[in-house]
Design an enzyme around this catalytic site. Structure first.
Site, PDB file in Angstrom:
ATOM      1  N   ALA A 152      70.694 -54.171 -28.631  1.00 17.83           N
ATOM      2  CA  ALA A 152      69.299 -54.015 -28.575  1.00 17.83           C
ATOM      3  C   ALA A 152      68.308 -54.442 -29.833  1.00 17.83           C
ATOM      4  O   ALA A 152      67.296 -54.339 -29.953  1.00 17.83           O
ATOM      5  CB  ALA A 152      69.137 -52.242 -28.671  1.00 17.83           C
ATOM      6  N   LYS A 153      69.200 -55.281 -30.626  1.00 13.88           N
ATOM      7  CA  LYS A 153      68.411 -55.701 -31.765  1.00 13.88           C
ATOM      8  C   LYS A 153      67.514 -54.877 -32.631  1.00 13.88           C
ATOM      9  O   LYS A 153      66.190 -55.002 -32.667  1.00 13.88           O
ATOM     10  CB  LYS A 153      67.716 -57.016 -31.553  1.00 13.88           C
ATOM     11  CG  LYS A 153      67.501 -58.209 -32.315  1.00 13.88           C
ATOM     12  CD  LYS A 153      67.287 -59.478 -31.975  1.00 13.88           C
ATOM     13  CE  LYS A 153      67.097 -60.595 -33.111  1.00 13.88           C
ATOM     14  NZ  LYS A 153      68.104 -60.551 -34.179  1.00 13.88           N
ATOM     15  N   VAL A 154      67.988 -53.565 -32.948  1.00 13.25           N
ATOM     16  CA  VAL A 154      67.332 -52.622 -33.679  1.00 13.25           C
ATOM     17  C   VAL A 154      67.559 -52.810 -35.153  1.00 13.25           C
ATOM     18  O   VAL A 154      68.529 -53.057 -35.598  1.00 13.25           O
ATOM     19  CB  VAL A 154      68.374 -51.445 -33.469  1.00 13.25           C
ATOM     20  CG1 VAL A 154      67.559 -50.069 -34.118  1.00 13.25           C
ATOM     21  CG2 VAL A 154      68.189 -50.926 -32.024  1.00 13.25           C
TER      22      VAL A 154
END
Ligand code: PMP
Length: 305
Positions: A152-154
């Protein structure tokens, strides 16, 4: 320079958020890293995989229950406008970030208002792409999907990357390779990983807690369609790293970066391997618009001619 902030392109010094901004405190934001490559001969800047990056950003918003009122096509259009306004004549990196702008406390993903900001900076190599990099296997495991999804590239998840990268730097290496909680190889601190064994390219599947990398996907395509190299997606054991013929890291920032040492063991003969170099050469030509097949599908010219 200029940035996209609160719905319009403004001077970068005017793109400022409050210290009370909710996502600044809890890391509840998602971001992207995109590159645009300058082709000197054509005096043209090419945006690479713009649509793919914004499609991923919107999917990641969905994971975080963020309802951003933009389509990926609109975000590509805004990015092209921003790049033109900045008038870059060199390779640049584009950083969109989606965050909750509310000036309130409490870590949650409901009831807040999302905002997107985009800035651009000149960027050459993020890590070395010629001599090769030295890696360690980090003692910090990659976060599991039901903790913070790696795909999710959080923003908050990058504390995990920062621990691993810092450990590498403190131990005299350039980059860290992280294992997932099962002990299999996941990815680098900001890169996907490929190994070569007996002429076959192997990379961990998305279910092994990796970011579903856009460069990874492009490399699989190049290998299979253009270079005739077999690719297998399967879990990789830590010890396979040590006996691999070649290892490389890839990503928008990292591009294709050969790994020449892991945990003090030389990879192959300790220099970038032939398969890595052929993939790297092809990739570098493709991203600058020198491969006809990919020019129209992967790249969008920034300047009108
Ligand atoms: N893994 C991680 C953890 C990353 O931060 C990145 C960089 N975005 C990648 C892999 C590579 O992904 P991409 O090729 O889409 O840039």
């Amino acid at each position: 320079m200029y940035a996209f902030f609160e719905g319009k392109i403004v001077k970068e010094e005017d793109a400022k958020i409050s210290i009370k901004t909710n996502s600044f405190h809890y890391g509840t934001a998602v971001f992207e890293g995109i590159r645009a490559y300058y082709n000197k001969d054509e005096d043209q800047l090419y945006l690479l995989f713009g649509k793919e990056h914004y499609d991923r950003l919107l999917k990641n918003c969905k994971i975080l229950n963020i309802k951003l009122p933009y389509t990926s096509d609109k975000l590509v259009e805004i990015t092209l406008e921003l790049l033109r306004k900045c008038n870059w004549k060199q390779d640049v990196y584009i950083r969109p970030i989606v965050y909750f702008k509310d000036l309130t406390i409490s870590p949650k993903l409901v009831g807040y208002t999302p905002e997107i900001a985009i800035y651009t900076i000149p960027l050459g190599d993020y890590i070395d792409t010629s001599k090769g990099v030295k890696c360690i296997v980090s003692s910090f495991h990659r976060i599991n999907d039901n903790m913070i999804p790696a795909r999710a590239k959080v923003c908050g998840a990058y504390v995990n990357s920062a621990f691993a990268k810092t450990e590498a730097l403190m131990r005299g290496a350039d980059e860290a390779i992280m294992l997932n909680p099962n002990g299999n190889v996941a990815e680098g601190s900001a890169e996907n990983i490929f190994i070569v064994r007996d002429g076959i390219l192997i990379t961990p599947p998305p279910s092994d807690n990796i970011l579903e990398g856009i460069t990874r996907k492009a490399i699989i395509k190049i290998a299979q369609e253009d270079l005739g190299i077999k690719v297998i997606e399967r879990s990789i054991n830590r010890s396979e790293l040590y006996i691999a013929d070649e290892v490389f890291l890839c990503g928008t920032g990292a591009q294709v970066s050969p790994v020449i040492e892991i945990d003090g063991r030389k990879i192959g003969d300790g220099t970038p391997g032939p398969i890595t170099k052929s993939i790297q050469n092809f990739y570098f030509d493709a991203v600058r618009g020198k491969i006809k097949k990919y020019k129209n599908s992967w790249l969008v010219p920034v300047y009108e001619k």
